[in-house]
Design a protein around this motif. Structure first.
Motif, mmCIF file in Angstrom:
data_model
loop_
_atom_site.group_PDB
_atom_site.id
_atom_site.type_symbol
_atom_site.label_atom_id
_atom_site.label_comp_id
_atom_site.label_asym_id
_atom_site.label_seq_id
_atom_site.Cartn_x
_atom_site.Cartn_y
_atom_site.Cartn_z
ATOM 1 N N GLU A 34 58.910 14.622 41.933
ATOM 2 C CA GLU A 34 58.391 15.797 41.227
ATOM 3 C C GLU A 34 57.906 16.861 42.203
ATOM 4 O O GLU A 34 57.932 18.052 41.890
ATOM 5 N N GLU A 35 57.460 16.439 43.373
ATOM 6 C CA GLU A 35 57.089 17.408 44.403
ATOM 7 C C GLU A 35 58.315 18.209 44.838
ATOM 8 O O GLU A 35 58.240 19.410 45.093
ATOM 9 N N PHE A 36 59.435 17.504 44.955
ATOM 10 C CA PHE A 36 60.682 18.170 45.327
ATOM 11 C C PHE A 36 61.087 19.178 44.248
ATOM 12 O O PHE A 36 61.530 20.293 44.547
ATOM 13 N N TRP A 37 60.916 18.776 42.997
ATOM 14 C CA TRP A 37 61.216 19.707 41.900
ATOM 15 C C TRP A 37 60.350 20.956 41.999
ATOM 16 O O TRP A 37 60.834 22.080 41.790
ATOM 17 N N ALA A 38 59.069 20.782 42.313
ATOM 18 C CA ALA A 38 58.151 21.922 42.388
ATOM 19 C C ALA A 38 58.604 22.926 43.445
ATOM 20 O O ALA A 38 58.577 24.147 43.213
ATOM 21 N N LEU A 39 59.034 22.455 44.607
ATOM 22 C CA LEU A 39 59.507 23.356 45.659
ATOM 23 C C LEU A 39 60.795 24.055 45.249
ATOM 24 O O LEU A 39 60.941 25.274 45.431
ATOM 25 N N CYS A 40 61.728 23.290 44.694
ATOM 26 C CA CYS A 40 62.998 23.888 44.260
ATOM 27 C C CYS A 40 62.781 24.910 43.155
ATOM 28 O O CYS A 40 63.390 25.993 43.148
ATOM 29 N N ASN A 41 61.895 24.591 42.231
ATOM 30 C CA ASN A 41 61.638 25.489 41.116
ATOM 31 C C ASN A 41 60.944 26.763 41.578
ATOM 32 O O ASN A 41 61.095 27.817 40.961
ATOM 33 N N PHE A 42 60.189 26.688 42.660
ATOM 34 C CA PHE A 42 59.515 27.885 43.184
ATOM 35 C C PHE A 42 60.517 28.838 43.824
ATOM 36 O O PHE A 42 60.478 30.042 43.570
ATOM 37 N N VAL A 43 61.410 28.312 44.653
ATOM 38 C CA VAL A 43 62.347 29.193 45.353
ATOM 39 C C VAL A 43 63.535 29.577 44.473
ATOM 40 O O VAL A 43 64.151 30.631 44.667
ATOM 41 N N ASN A 44 63.857 28.732 43.502
ATOM 42 C CA ASN A 44 65.020 28.980 42.653
ATOM 43 C C ASN A 44 64.689 28.560 41.228
ATOM 44 O O ASN A 44 65.150 27.513 40.748
ATOM 45 N N PRO A 45 63.863 29.333 40.525
ATOM 46 C CA PRO A 45 63.345 28.939 39.207
ATOM 47 C C PRO A 45 64.445 28.519 38.235
ATOM 48 O O PRO A 45 65.453 29.202 38.083
ATOM 49 N N GLY A 46 64.223 27.353 37.625
ATOM 50 C CA GLY A 46 65.139 26.879 36.605
ATOM 51 C C GLY A 46 66.358 26.143 37.117
ATOM 52 O O GLY A 46 67.152 25.635 36.316
ATOM 53 N N CYS A 47 66.528 26.044 38.444
ATOM 54 C CA CYS A 47 67.744 25.431 38.980
ATOM 55 C C CYS A 47 67.871 23.956 38.611
ATOM 56 O O CYS A 47 68.978 23.414 38.531
ATOM 57 N N LEU A 48 66.735 23.290 38.417
ATOM 58 C CA LEU A 48 66.739 21.867 38.065
ATOM 59 C C LEU A 48 66.164 21.637 36.670
ATOM 60 O O LEU A 48 65.745 20.525 36.348
#
Length: 370
Positions: free
Chosen positions: A67-81
């Motif tokens: 979920e930490e990984f999701w948080a970083l990905c969602n910050f730089v690329n919102p909605g990608c995951l």
């Protein structure tokens, strides 16, 4: 209007209202500050900034869970995951379930499939640099494990606490009680005793006699004595518990070793000055560091020896602590010493850490060139 603004997270939050002009590029260093999947004030403030592109720099994209990984990905690329709920359902749960030793073949196949899909999505916007790339430009690093036997007093306290813990769990079993007992046993691997006021201002101060009843403090006393008499090396001592650092202070004071200390009570304004002084002069021989307060982001290349007093459940915490001295700018060979008490909870922790990295899928390491 300046083309570039360099600002801390704290100052950014305080001045958010005056920073609402359009930003072409936002670069966030120390990305661990943005890994809360539930969000926090820093994430909310940065997300509100109108920005066309975002870059996050981090040495530990996954510390505890995916979920930490999701948080970083969602910050730089919102909605990608997707949102957090769908990410848990589609990716996190199947991947983690497939890593269990007892997982059935269909569960393992599903986990591998979802991990491959997650890797495919993530690799389009993640660039990975391995520590091995930098290590070829750094001096040698030697890691040693020092096994210590509990002193007689420690062993009595440890056994008493273990029996008391089992009795408490028999009366009321809960996760909170289990974690509390484990924390007490971990502290007793360094401290001669524990009290109800542990890690608070009201806790009774240790005496030098009590410090000598700690096997790890006995090692520290001998180590520092040899270090200062035979080398000009300096030392960083890291612990998860501030009371352990109290014991270290007694040992260093008894040998007239100059030191400084950084923990949660150290004012933010004083930390930078403390680190710069340690690195640029020989005012202090030792640096006492709380892993929770300063285990990430600090540059302590003024020392080339580091002692980890107690292992952390999270291997990334220990790796981050080691990286305080083994980093760009270090010119001397680096020595890391892990202190472990035999026959205690610390051996259980180390055994668990040997297994846990296999449960974290490296979803961002596939095709990115170095």
């Amino acid at each position: 209007m300046f083309p570039l603004l360099i600002i801390s997270y704290d100052l950014f939050r305080k001045n958010l209202a005056s920073l609402q002009s359009v930003c072409e590029l936002l670069i966030c260093d120390e990305g661990h500050r943005l890994k809360c999947s539930q969000g926090n004030k820093t994430i909310d403030s940065l997300s509100s900034l109108r920005c066309n592109r975002r870059i996050v720099l981090t040495g530990t994209p996954v510390q505890n869970d995916l979920e930490e990984f999701w948080a970083l990905c969602n910050f730089v690329n919102p909605g990608c995951l997707g949102n957090l709920s769908s990410f848990r359902c589609i990716f996190a749960s199947p991947i983690l379930a497939s890593r269990e030793p007892s997982a059935a073949e269909d569960i393992k196949d599903l986990g591998l499939s979802r991990a491959a899909e997650l890797s495919r999505v993530a690799e389009s916007f993640i660039l990975r640099r391995l520590s091995s790339t930098l290590s070829q430009y750094l001096p040698d690093k030697t890691e040693s494990v020092v096994f210590c036997h509990l002193s007689e007093n420690q062993r009595e306290s440890y056994i008493k606490e273990a029996k008391s813990g089992v009795a408490r769990l028999g009366e009321s079993y809960s996760l909170g009680n289990v974690l509390s007992i484990i924390a007490s046993l971990r502290r007793l691997c360094v401290q001669p005793h524990i009290s109800e006021e542990i890690d608070t201002q009201s806790a009774r101060k240790f005496t030098m006699d009590e410090a000598t009843n700690s096997s790890k403090m006995q090692f520290l006393r001998l180590f520092v004595s040899r270090l200062t008499s035979t080398t000009n090396d300096r030392l960083v001592i890291v612990s998860n518990f501030t009371r352990n650092l109290d014991l270290c202070e007694l040992v260093l004071d008894a040998q007239s070793i100059p030191y400084c200390r950084l923990d949660g009570s150290t004012p933010v304004q004083a930390r930078t000055t403390m680190v710069e002084t340690f690195n640029s002069s020989r005012t202090w021989t030792a640096f006492l560091l709380s892993s929770r307060a300063g285990g990430v982001g600090l540059n302590l290349i003024g020392a080339n020896r580091l002692i980890l007093l107690d292992p952390d459940w999270n291997p990334a915490i220990d790796k981050q602590a080691m990286a305080r001295i083994w980093r760009d700018g270090q010119n001397k060979a680096v020595y890391i010493y892990r202190l472990l008490c035999t026959g205690t909870i610390e051996e259980k922790i180390v055994s668990a850490l040997r297994i846990s990295p296999a449960k974290l899928i490296q979803i961002y390491s596939c095709t990115c060139p170095v």
